[in-house]
Design a protein around this motif. Structure first.
Motif, PDB file in Angstrom:
ATOM      1  N   UNK A  86     -21.108   3.485 -54.564  1.00 32.25           N
ATOM      2  CA  UNK A  86     -22.078   2.209 -54.652  1.00 32.25           C
ATOM      3  C   UNK A  86     -21.062   0.972 -54.492  1.00 32.25           C
ATOM      4  N   UNK A  87     -21.494  -0.026 -54.754  1.00 26.85           N
ATOM      5  CA  UNK A  87     -21.010  -1.544 -54.779  1.00 26.85           C
ATOM      6  C   UNK A  87     -20.707  -1.619 -56.030  1.00 26.85           C
ATOM      7  N   UNK A  88     -19.522  -2.082 -56.643  1.00 28.11           N
ATOM      8  CA  UNK A  88     -19.048  -2.389 -58.092  1.00 28.11           C
ATOM      9  C   UNK A  88     -18.623  -3.684 -57.986  1.00 28.11           C
ATOM     10  N   UNK A  89     -19.200  -4.594 -58.807  1.00 30.40           N
ATOM     11  CA  UNK A  89     -18.679  -5.930 -59.340  1.00 30.40           C
ATOM     12  C   UNK A  89     -18.678  -6.415 -60.619  1.00 30.40           C
ATOM     13  N   UNK A  90     -17.767  -7.271 -60.748  1.00 26.17           N
ATOM     14  CA  UNK A  90     -17.305  -7.571 -62.184  1.00 26.17           C
ATOM     15  C   UNK A  90     -18.006  -9.111 -62.370  1.00 26.17           C
ATOM     16  N   UNK A  91     -18.517  -9.503 -63.529  1.00 30.60           N
ATOM     17  CA  UNK A  91     -18.874 -10.740 -63.978  1.00 30.60           C
ATOM     18  C   UNK A  91     -18.208 -11.092 -65.050  1.00 30.60           C
ATOM     19  N   UNK A  92     -18.224 -12.527 -65.147  1.00 28.85           N
ATOM     20  CA  UNK A  92     -17.497 -13.203 -66.276  1.00 28.85           C
ATOM     21  C   UNK A  92     -18.111 -14.075 -66.780  1.00 28.85           C
ATOM     22  N   UNK A  93     -18.046 -14.426 -68.415  1.00 23.60           N
ATOM     23  CA  UNK A  93     -18.884 -15.320 -69.048  1.00 23.60           C
ATOM     24  C   UNK A  93     -17.958 -16.032 -70.009  1.00 23.60           C
ATOM     25  N   UNK A  94     -18.273 -17.175 -70.001  1.00 25.84           N
ATOM     26  CA  UNK A  94     -17.766 -18.218 -71.055  1.00 25.84           C
ATOM     27  C   UNK A  94     -18.882 -18.399 -72.280  1.00 25.84           C
ATOM     28  N   UNK A  95     -18.663 -17.489 -73.011  1.00 31.46           N
ATOM     29  CA  UNK A  95     -19.739 -17.169 -74.191  1.00 31.46           C
ATOM     30  C   UNK A  95     -20.198 -18.583 -74.871  1.00 31.46           C
ATOM     31  N   UNK A  96     -18.958 -19.274 -75.026  1.00 35.19           N
ATOM     32  CA  UNK A  96     -19.440 -20.775 -75.642  1.00 35.19           C
ATOM     33  C   UNK A  96     -19.612 -21.850 -74.861  1.00 35.19           C
ATOM     34  N   UNK A  97     -19.580 -21.694 -73.726  1.00 33.19           N
ATOM     35  CA  UNK A  97     -19.950 -22.664 -72.381  1.00 33.19           C
ATOM     36  C   UNK A  97     -21.331 -23.300 -72.652  1.00 33.19           C
ATOM     37  N   UNK A  98     -21.399 -24.386 -71.706  1.00 28.29           N
ATOM     38  CA  UNK A  98     -22.717 -25.028 -72.030  1.00 28.29           C
ATOM     39  C   UNK A  98     -23.830 -24.218 -71.388  1.00 28.29           C
ATOM     40  N   UNK A  99     -23.732 -23.367 -70.350  1.00 23.96           N
ATOM     41  CA  UNK A  99     -24.649 -22.550 -69.952  1.00 23.96           C
ATOM     42  C   UNK A  99     -24.718 -21.107 -70.220  1.00 23.96           C
ATOM     43  N   UNK A 100     -23.408 -20.690 -70.409  1.00 25.00           N
ATOM     44  CA  UNK A 100     -23.138 -19.257 -70.755  1.00 25.00           C
ATOM     45  C   UNK A 100     -23.694 -18.237 -69.612  1.00 25.00           C
ATOM     46  N   UNK A 101     -23.932 -18.722 -68.385  1.00 19.60           N
ATOM     47  CA  UNK A 101     -24.378 -18.006 -67.324  1.00 19.60           C
ATOM     48  C   UNK A 101     -23.149 -17.035 -66.750  1.00 19.60           C
ATOM     49  N   UNK A 102     -23.472 -15.773 -66.240  1.00 18.83           N
ATOM     50  CA  UNK A 102     -22.612 -15.101 -65.652  1.00 18.83           C
ATOM     51  C   UNK A 102     -21.963 -15.661 -64.537  1.00 18.83           C
ATOM     52  N   UNK A 103     -21.009 -15.459 -64.048  1.00 16.27           N
ATOM     53  CA  UNK A 103     -20.281 -15.399 -62.733  1.00 16.27           C
ATOM     54  C   UNK A 103     -19.682 -14.432 -62.188  1.00 16.27           C
ATOM     55  N   UNK A 104     -20.528 -14.164 -61.041  1.00 19.46           N
ATOM     56  CA  UNK A 104     -20.472 -12.614 -60.349  1.00 19.46           C
ATOM     57  C   UNK A 104     -19.277 -12.585 -59.399  1.00 19.46           C
ATOM     58  N   UNK A 105     -18.451 -11.703 -59.155  1.00 17.84           N
ATOM     59  CA  UNK A 105     -17.709 -11.414 -58.093  1.00 17.84           C
ATOM     60  C   UNK A 105     -18.416 -10.930 -57.058  1.00 17.84           C
ATOM     61  N   UNK A 106     -17.822 -11.065 -55.765  1.00 16.77           N
ATOM     62  CA  UNK A 106     -18.751 -10.207 -54.550  1.00 16.77           C
ATOM     63  C   UNK A 106     -18.627  -8.893 -54.366  1.00 16.77           C
ATOM     64  N   UNK A 107     -17.643  -8.169 -55.279  1.00 15.86           N
ATOM     65  CA  UNK A 107     -17.816  -6.468 -55.184  1.00 15.86           C
ATOM     66  C   UNK A 107     -16.887  -5.894 -54.392  1.00 15.86           C
ATOM     67  N   UNK A 108     -16.695  -4.755 -54.509  1.00 14.48           N
ATOM     68  CA  UNK A 108     -16.012  -3.678 -53.978  1.00 14.48           C
ATOM     69  C   UNK A 108     -16.939  -2.377 -53.747  1.00 14.48           C
ATOM     70  N   UNK A 109     -16.750  -2.227 -52.496  1.00 15.76           N
ATOM     71  CA  UNK A 109     -17.676  -0.851 -51.988  1.00 15.76           C
ATOM     72  C   UNK A 109     -16.909   0.442 -52.198  1.00 15.76           C
ATOM     73  N   UNK A 110     -17.168   1.328 -53.066  1.00 13.88           N
ATOM     74  CA  UNK A 110     -16.691   2.590 -53.304  1.00 13.88           C
ATOM     75  C   UNK A 110     -17.362   3.472 -52.573  1.00 13.88           C
ATOM     76  N   UNK A 111     -16.486   4.317 -51.786  1.00 13.75           N
ATOM     77  CA  UNK A 111     -17.042   5.578 -50.900  1.00 13.75           C
ATOM     78  C   UNK A 111     -16.483   6.663 -51.233  1.00 13.75           C
ATOM     79  N   UNK A 112     -17.224   7.679 -51.663  1.00 15.48           N
ATOM     80  CA  UNK A 112     -16.529   9.003 -52.102  1.00 15.48           C
ATOM     81  C   UNK A 112     -16.664  10.124 -51.027  1.00 15.48           C
ATOM     82  N   UNK A 113     -15.512  10.742 -50.782  1.00 14.00           N
ATOM     83  CA  UNK A 113     -15.506  11.733 -49.717  1.00 14.00           C
ATOM     84  C   UNK A 113     -15.729  13.056 -50.428  1.00 14.00           C
ATOM     85  N   UNK A 114     -16.546  13.734 -49.699  1.00 14.08           N
ATOM     86  CA  UNK A 114     -16.666  15.239 -50.456  1.00 14.08           C
ATOM     87  C   UNK A 114     -15.689  16.135 -49.918  1.00 14.08           C
TER      88      UNK A 114
END
Lengths: 114, 112
Positions: A86-114
């Protein structure tokens, strides 16, 4: 249509190996962090979160590590399975910030070979 | 996706036509969000709501409007769709500001 994962960095691992996905966050004031998993054609799914008063948090087969000194977050997946592809991405939040909205990273694609 | 539905799931429309996307939640969460997701850009916030009739703009709000007349419904309207609005649109909900957001299944919109 074009997949959201086409332009992302890719991590390729063998089934059964451990995976480590990294994320550099931008705001030193961020105090809450979340990892999401997004499978093709689906919405992002919550995996695990961590607050800034912790360095490590463990879930089922997943561990999140937080290094506030270098503003770095990592997700470790133990015994990676094909269903972890899948694609995995992180998000950060400034809980006490004015909006408190999440900021998302663009992600990393994980590929699992059988 | 439990507790969050989006409709329609797929839509094809023509440039210049109005389009409304609906997000419905059964979780009674106060906050609701609309994002678009495009290759190379990740998730970008369009608008969000922090209560009934309380909304605010996000990063990419131009060309979009929203309405929230009930706690459970958050509507996103493209008044006059353009090809640049071809995207996958996700709705999300959260208990409060800065808290974990839970996402719906998405709506794939194609503007010809």
């Amino acid at each position: 249509g074009e997949s959201v994962g086409l332009h992302l960095p890719t991590l390729s691992v063998q089934e059964g190996d451990n995976s480590i996905i990294n994320c550099a966050y931008s705001n030193s004031a961020s105090d809450y962090f979340i990892w999401y998993k997004q499978e093709s054609g689906k919405g992002p799914q919550f995996i695990i979160d961590i607050r800034s008063n912790m360095d490590k948090r463990q879930g089922q087969r997943v561990t999140v590590l937080l290094n506030k000194t270098v503003k770095h977050l990592s997700l470790q997946i133990a015994a990676t399975q094909p269903g972890d592809s899948a694609v995995y991405f992180c998000a950060e939040s400034n809980y006490g910030g004015s909006q408190g909205n999440l900021i998302f990273g663009k992600g990393t694609k994980l590929s699992v070979k059988p | 996706d439990a507790g969050i539905t989006q409709s329609p799931r797929h839509k094809v429309t023509e440039t210049g036509t109005p389009v409304t996307l609906r997000c419905h939640q059964t979780e009674n969460h106060r906050y609701m969000y609309w994002y678009r997701q495009d290759p190379g850009h990740g998730l970008r916030l369009i608008h969000y709501s922090y209560g009934v009739k309380d909304t605010d703009k996000g990063e990419v709000s131009d060309g979009y409007s929203v309405s929230r007349s009930k706690t459970e419904d958050f509507l996103l309207t493209l008044e006059s769709a353009t090809s640049s609005q071809t995207s996958v649109y996700f709705c999300a909900i959260s208990v409060g500001a800065g808290e974990t957001q839970y996402f719906g299944p998405g709506t794939r919109l194609l503007v010809l």
